[in-house]
Design an enzyme around this catalytic site. Structure first.
Site, mmCIF file in Angstrom:
data_model
loop_
_atom_site.group_PDB
_atom_site.id
_atom_site.type_symbol
_atom_site.label_atom_id
_atom_site.label_comp_id
_atom_site.label_asym_id
_atom_site.label_seq_id
_atom_site.Cartn_x
_atom_site.Cartn_y
_atom_site.Cartn_z
ATOM 1 N N GLY A 78 0.164 9.257 4.385
ATOM 2 C CA GLY A 78 0.423 7.941 3.798
ATOM 3 C C GLY A 78 1.006 8.061 2.415
ATOM 4 N N ASN A 79 1.033 6.968 1.680
ATOM 5 C CA ASN A 79 1.520 7.010 0.296
ATOM 6 C C ASN A 79 0.711 6.024 -0.543
ATOM 7 O OD1 ASN A 79 2.962 4.328 0.185
ATOM 8 N ND2 ASN A 79 4.001 5.288 1.935
#
Ligand code: PMT
Length: 432
Positions: A230-231
């Site tokens: 993810g980020n």
């Protein structure tokens, strides 16, 4: 704030209704008084259980009563209502919103509002379930339609152990909204059309009739049932664009990737997604009927080639784990290639390069690659860009020219992005 800063001295009625946030309204009243205004506090009986009349009198420097039947000789509610140049209700309970929406008058505050032509600013505060209840949302829609300005509610810790939308907005934000409404006062009750015209003059509601799709948040690409790539996107910038556009009259669909959207106005249509492929489908579907698409989401360029059905175990993988990734579709490039006549596509560029000239060069290369109409370039890093309240941006057009630069809160930046990219669109292209 001095009276000069806020304009001439005005008579402001501050209604306080029965909620724990009443204590925060003390600071609101103080700010308005310090700004040089004549402030009359009208608490409900329930509000006085939280903060007593002596506090309101001391802070406002005016007498306080809740009673309709005191000062009958002066027809108090009518007098106050007519005197008021602005009415602010903070906190506003669900019960008060319901009474205002239906014109019910059973205390001095609701009588005063009904007897007044002054603009009304409302800061709701209640539990999330009450705020999201269809009855409350219908009342909010009715009041908005009549020109009432809402500030908040914010999302966060509530009175009990629960968290969610329903916290009263901070007093400074309410004061800012109230003083802005005061500057626009003196127009009496206005039709929706009149409000749109006025708002267009003032640069607000200038997106009325525009159908906008905004993506926000960060996609997640699972490896197995418990882990993902993810980020750090919080969705703040994308949600600010959605909220600003809705406030300016656009009809907005927000494609929300792994973010909480409870605090957004109920008028925004939210589609929750998680992976890039889900986001691709949702935004492509929504873009079919949209005049403009804003790709503010942080989209994963790659996803694991295989998603394991069971949790990956260290005893099976040993000291190293190698995961193969495959490239994800470039959604922005796809949307730009498929865009209809009259549709505007706006992308973002999140770059870690801090040198301004090199940052711009990367932006120019990116807009040429993606083919969108505008590109909002922002510098991201460990402590900026992602998950912060502020942003610093440059907007490029297709030719790579700078059309706007802005820095400040993500909400103020959102308005500038909308100014630079959408507000100038001709009426005819809005429905192309
Ligand atoms: O959410 P916040 O915490 O408020 O932070 C805001 C933000 C930094 C996430 C936001 O301002 C921002 O920069 N969003 C774009 C992030 C990003 O993915 O940038 P990029 O340079 O990697 O991608 C360029 C553009 O292509 C973006 O519009 C992106 O949505 C799009 N893209 C990227 C990859 C991909 N496979 N498909 C895409 O459509």
């Amino acid at each position: 704030m001095t009276p000069d800063a806020a304009g001439p001295r005005a008579t402001i009625v501050v209604g306080v209704t029965g909620g724990i946030a009443a204590y925060k309204a003390v600071s609101l009243v103080r700010t308005l008084v310090l700004a040089g205004h004549d402030v009359h506090v009208v608490p409900t009986e329930a509000a006085l259980r939280f903060v007593g009349a002596p506090t309101w009198e001391a802070i406002s420097r005016n007498p306080v009563t809740t009673q309709l039947y005191e000062g009958v000789d002066q027809v108090r509610h009518v007098a106050l209502g007519q005197l008021a140049e602005l009415i602010v209700i903070a906190p506003a309970t669900a019960n008060t919103l319901a009474k205002l929406a239906h014109g019910l008058v059973d205390d001095l505050l609701t009588n005063t509002v009904l007897a007044s032509n002054a603009p009304v600013v409302v800061a709701p505060a209640m539990h999330t379930e009450m705020w999201r209840n269809a009855a409350t949302q219908a009342n909010v829609a009715t009041l908005r339609e009549r020109g009432v300005t809402f500030v908040g509610p914010a999302s966060g810790r509530l009175t009990g152990n629960d968290t969610g939308a329903g916290r009263m907005a901070e007093p400074d934000e309410i004061a800012e909204t109230a003083l802005a409404a005061l500057k626009r006062r003196g127009r009496g009750p206005r039709s929706r059309r009149a409000r749109i015209d006025e708002a267009s003059d003032a640069g607000r509601l200038d997106l009325d009739g525009l159908r906008l799709v905004v993506t926000a948040g960060g996609t997640r690409e699972p490896f197995d049932p418990v882990r993902f790539l993810g980020n750090r996107s919080s969705g703040k910038q994308g949600m600010a664009i959605a909220a600003a556009a809705a406030a300016r009259g656009a009809s907005v669909t927000l494609i929300a990737a792994n973010i909480g959207t409870d605090a957004l106005p109920a008028t925004i249509d939210v589609v929750d997604v998680s992976t890039t492929l889900e986001l691709e489908k949702a935004v492509t579907d929504a873009a079919a009927g949209a005049d403009a698409v804003v790709m503010a989401a942080a989209v994963a360029d790659y996803r694991p080639a295989q998603v394991q059905q069971g949790k990956i175990k260290k005893e099976h993988t040993g000291e190293r784990l190698t995961v193969e990734f495959v490239v994800n579709p470039d959604i922005l490039a796809e949307l730009s290639a498929a865009k209809r006549e009259g549709q505007t596509v706006i992308g973002f560029a999140a770059e870690t390069e801090s040198d301004p000239a090199t940052l711009l060069e990367l932006g120019r290369k990116k807009i040429a690659r993606k083919g969108c109409d505008f590109l909002v370039v922002n510098n991201v890093g460990w402590n900026h860009g992602f998950a912060t309240d502020d942003n610093d941006i440059v907007v490029l057009n297709r030719a790579g020219d700078i059309v706007m630069e802005a820095s400040g809160s993500k909400l103020s930046v959102a308005d500038r992005i909308l100014d630079a990219t959408l507000s100038g669109r001709e009426e005819s292209t809005r429905h192309a």
